[in-house]
Design a protein around this motif. Structure first.
Motif, mmCIF file in Angstrom:
data_model
loop_
_atom_site.group_PDB
_atom_site.id
_atom_site.type_symbol
_atom_site.label_atom_id
_atom_site.label_comp_id
_atom_site.label_asym_id
_atom_site.label_seq_id
_atom_site.Cartn_x
_atom_site.Cartn_y
_atom_site.Cartn_z
ATOM 1 N N UNK A 53 14.606 -0.190 1.830
ATOM 2 C CA UNK A 53 13.509 0.492 2.495
ATOM 3 C C UNK A 53 13.187 1.756 1.712
ATOM 4 N N UNK A 54 11.909 1.943 1.390
ATOM 5 C CA UNK A 54 11.491 3.051 0.527
ATOM 6 C C UNK A 54 10.418 3.846 1.252
ATOM 7 N N UNK A 55 10.632 5.145 1.397
ATOM 8 C CA UNK A 55 9.589 6.044 1.883
ATOM 9 C C UNK A 55 8.952 6.740 0.687
ATOM 10 N N UNK A 56 7.688 7.091 0.814
ATOM 11 C CA UNK A 56 6.994 7.689 -0.322
ATOM 12 C C UNK A 56 6.788 6.705 -1.456
ATOM 13 N N UNK A 57 6.673 5.422 -1.124
ATOM 14 C CA UNK A 57 6.542 4.406 -2.157
ATOM 15 C C UNK A 57 5.196 4.373 -2.828
ATOM 16 N N UNK A 58 4.192 5.043 -2.284
ATOM 17 C CA UNK A 58 2.858 5.018 -2.867
ATOM 18 C C UNK A 58 2.513 6.349 -3.541
ATOM 19 N N UNK A 74 14.497 -7.359 -5.908
ATOM 20 C CA UNK A 74 14.858 -6.807 -4.606
ATOM 21 C C UNK A 74 13.776 -7.099 -3.576
ATOM 22 N N UNK A 75 14.189 -7.181 -2.342
ATOM 23 C CA UNK A 75 13.263 -7.267 -1.224
ATOM 24 C C UNK A 75 12.943 -5.858 -0.762
ATOM 25 N N UNK A 76 11.662 -5.506 -0.702
ATOM 26 C CA UNK A 76 11.234 -4.128 -0.512
ATOM 27 C C UNK A 76 10.404 -4.025 0.751
ATOM 28 N N UNK A 77 10.702 -3.008 1.535
ATOM 29 C CA UNK A 77 9.878 -2.616 2.677
ATOM 30 C C UNK A 77 9.430 -1.178 2.410
ATOM 31 N N UNK A 78 8.187 -1.021 1.991
ATOM 32 C CA UNK A 78 7.648 0.288 1.624
ATOM 33 C C UNK A 78 6.854 0.854 2.793
ATOM 34 N N UNK A 106 6.812 -5.901 0.874
ATOM 35 C CA UNK A 106 6.039 -5.702 2.094
ATOM 36 C C UNK A 106 5.736 -4.219 2.268
ATOM 37 N N UNK A 107 4.633 -3.963 2.933
ATOM 38 C CA UNK A 107 4.238 -2.601 3.285
ATOM 39 C C UNK A 107 4.172 -2.494 4.794
ATOM 40 N N UNK A 108 4.665 -1.405 5.294
ATOM 41 C CA UNK A 108 4.691 -1.158 6.737
ATOM 42 C C UNK A 108 4.115 0.220 7.002
ATOM 43 N N UNK A 109 3.183 0.293 7.914
ATOM 44 C CA UNK A 109 2.569 1.576 8.219
ATOM 45 C C UNK A 109 3.503 2.420 9.074
ATOM 46 N N UNK A 110 3.746 3.638 8.600
ATOM 47 C CA UNK A 110 4.595 4.573 9.333
ATOM 48 C C UNK A 110 4.203 5.979 8.912
ATOM 49 N N UNK A 111 3.638 6.714 9.831
ATOM 50 C CA UNK A 111 3.227 8.090 9.568
ATOM 51 C C UNK A 111 4.446 8.995 9.712
ATOM 52 N N UNK A 112 4.950 9.518 8.615
ATOM 53 C CA UNK A 112 6.168 10.319 8.635
ATOM 54 C C UNK A 112 5.964 11.697 9.255
ATOM 55 N N UNK A 113 4.742 12.077 9.533
ATOM 56 C CA UNK A 113 4.495 13.343 10.217
ATOM 57 C C UNK A 113 4.412 13.179 11.729
ATOM 58 N N UNK A 114 4.616 11.962 12.225
ATOM 59 C CA UNK A 114 4.529 11.669 13.651
ATOM 60 C C UNK A 114 5.839 11.025 14.088
ATOM 61 N N UNK A 115 6.637 11.695 14.920
ATOM 62 C CA UNK A 115 7.915 11.084 15.356
ATOM 63 C C UNK A 115 7.722 9.822 16.180
ATOM 64 N N UNK A 116 6.626 9.724 16.933
ATOM 65 C CA UNK A 116 6.380 8.509 17.709
ATOM 66 C C UNK A 116 6.133 7.307 16.794
#
Length: 544
Positions: A53-58, A74-78, A106-116
């Protein structure tokens, strides 16, 4: 004719008497560039059937990291702050899949500035086991309603599980902070507001790392013992400035200034200076993450029942890993890639024109690039090519931390080799067989470089920080609990407390405990403030 023209130009612009000077200058520039690009990892590792799992992948560094992971199977979840169906995501993911012949990206939407948003993603990842990218894939001809069962030649619809072999937090590497002279709004009011927004983004990124780690920790702890799991925190290179400031002042305050609790707002705000340099702010963020990663490794090592790796079948001894080497198959490290040309300098000069405009739905800072910064970046580009790192050079330390074998695996292999010969003898003489005895393996079995748990890596090597942080005085509640003995027994049963050893590294257990408590306190305020802001915005929409 061509040679004569070339000779004439050389004699005109490069006279023969300056040949040695020109040669020395070229050699010097080449040596300086080679030194500034840093070391290249000499390790390699097959990453097939491993999920990262990679954050900041883009980001520039993140895309380079994704390329290296995809190249090795590798199998990647960005995680992406942008919608999954946006062109910025779909084009890059499809290019990675086709270029490296790897469909497990794969890409997964996750806003890292929002805890929810973070909690929603982690819950979906752990329970449903299916990403949004999987759901958005069109069904093939053989996946229609008439034929729900896939044929033997086809693969069923891609579906992920909660398996994780590594989490790489690359979103904290990008520089945050612009000098006031390069800002678009030089007024006093706008400058103060932008300072607050920059500090909020710094602390939100750090809290996102802490929240994702704690939410995914249960899945990591129940993973099979033989699985090699790594948590890599990528930090900026300004931690040295913060470490020097801590040594000079002999004080360390890891509290989050933008997410203070009422009890800490009065004490922490007075102890912090009114203004800090951008490098010191970035350095404190980096140092706090480094200490957090080291304390997280202490917690892994303090867990009861040390884990035992599997050995070959027929082995006559049960290995026990030495606690001085490694007790857990989960390793947490920090990596500083160095001074990057794109992720650090261009953002520092406000020359990154890829920044989002104001009013975006992602909740990012309102920052647009500065033409003065772009011009300054172009003028300094020849010097930056020599003195700063490209993303390809900056990613080497991260790859080194992923490719190095862990002491856990090295000891397991050494144990298997050492016990294979006695096992053969025991099979030949079954009458004299004795029960298997645990064997304590010495540290001398490790004859090659291994990954040091909880360490800080830069330039493909371990970095030690000299931090001596005094223990804070106990609070009133702690002193009352110690005197009355509360908190030790509940309902007649003793509460188990992890015995964390103080190794003295990176400030020791005292610094790690202070940082961990600061994260927990700020996380509560961050989640409350996020809920309040969302309710306020929804009310405003209804009123309008």
């Amino acid at each position: 004719m061509v040679l004569k023209v070339a000779q004439a130009l050389a004699d005109r612009f490069f006279p023969y008497e300056y040949a040695w000077h020109i040669l020395i200058a070229l050699v010097t520039l080449t040596a300086l560039r080679t030194f500034s690009q840093g070391r290249t990892t000499n390790r390699e590792r097959d990453l097939h059937d491993r999920t990262f799992m990679v954050t900041g992948g883009f980001t520039p560094l993140g895309l380079t990291l994704l390329q290296n992971l995809a190249q090795r199977g590798a199998k990647i979840v960005a995680l992406s702050p942008y919608p999954i169906d946006s062109p910025a995501v779909t084009i890059l993911v499809s290019l990675l899949r086709t270029t490296y012949n790897n469909d497990n990206i794969y890409a997964e939407r996750c806003n890292l500035s929002d805890p929810d948003s973070i909690r929603s993603f982690c819950m979906r990842f752990l329970t449903e086991g299916e990403t949004e990218d999987d759901k958005s894939k069109p069904q093939s001809k053989h996946e229609s309603k008439d034929s729900p069962q896939p044929t033997g030649k086809e693969k069923p619809k891609a579906k992920t599980d909660s398996r994780l072999d590594g989490i790489i937090f690359a979103h904290e590497y990008q520089h945050i902070g612009i000098p006031r002279i390069l800002r678009n709004k030089p007024s006093t009011k706008a400058t103060i507001t932008q300072d607050e927004e920059e500090e909020t983004q710094r602390e939100s990124n750090s809290l996102a790392t802490f929240l994702i780690t704690t939410l995914l920790l249960p899945a990591l702890l129940v993973a099979p013992v033989e699985r090699d799991i790594r948590i890599v925190n990528v930090v900026n290179p300004f931690y040295a400035a913060a470490a020097a400031s801590v040594r000079a002042s002999k004080t360390f305050d890891p509290t989050f200034s933008r997410f203070l609790t009422p009890s800490t707002s009065t004490t922490s705000s007075s102890s912090l200076p009114a203004t800090k340099s951008i490098f010191l702010k970035e350095g404190l963020r980096s140092l706090r993450t480094i200490i957090f990663a080291r304390h997280l490794q202490r917690i892994f090592d303090a867990l009861p029942n040390p884990q035992i790796p599997k050995t070959d079948k027929g082995s006559s001894s049960v290995p026990i890993i030495s606690a001085r080497v490694q007790r857990s198959n989960i390793v947490a490290v920090s990596v500083s890639p160095g001074l990057g040309r794109v992720d650090t300098v261009s953002r520092m000069l406000n020359a990154d024109w890829s920044l989002l405009e104001s009013g975006s739905e992602e909740g990012l800072m309102e920052r647009r690039f500065s033409w003065m910064g772009v011009l300054l970046y172009i003028l300094l580009l020849p010097l930056l090519h020599v003195s700063t790192k490209s993303p390809k050079a900056a990613v080497q330390s991260i790859l080194h931390s992923l490719f190095l074998p862990t002491p856990f695996k090295i000891l397991s292999q050494s144990i298997s080799d050492s016990t294979s010969e006695p096992s053969q003898k025991s099979q030949g003489d079954s009458s004299n067989s004795t029960p298997a005895k645990p064997t304590q393996q010495p540290t001398s079995l490790i004859r090659e470089e291994v990954l040091k748990p909880g360490a800080l890596y830069t330039e493909c090597a371990v970095v030690s920080l000299d931090l001596s942080i005094p223990a804070p005085p106990p609070t009133e509640t702690e002193s009352k609990e110690n005197s009355s003995g509360k908190g030790k027994e509940k309902g007649g049963l003793k509460e188990e407390v992890l015995q964390i050893t103080d190794d003295g590294e990176y400030g020791g257990e005292v610094a790690g405990r202070l940082v961990w408590e600061a994260y927990e306190a700020a996380l509560k305020v961050w989640e409350r403030s996020s809920g309040t802001s969302k309710s306020g915005s929804s009310r405003g929409k209804k009123d309008s």
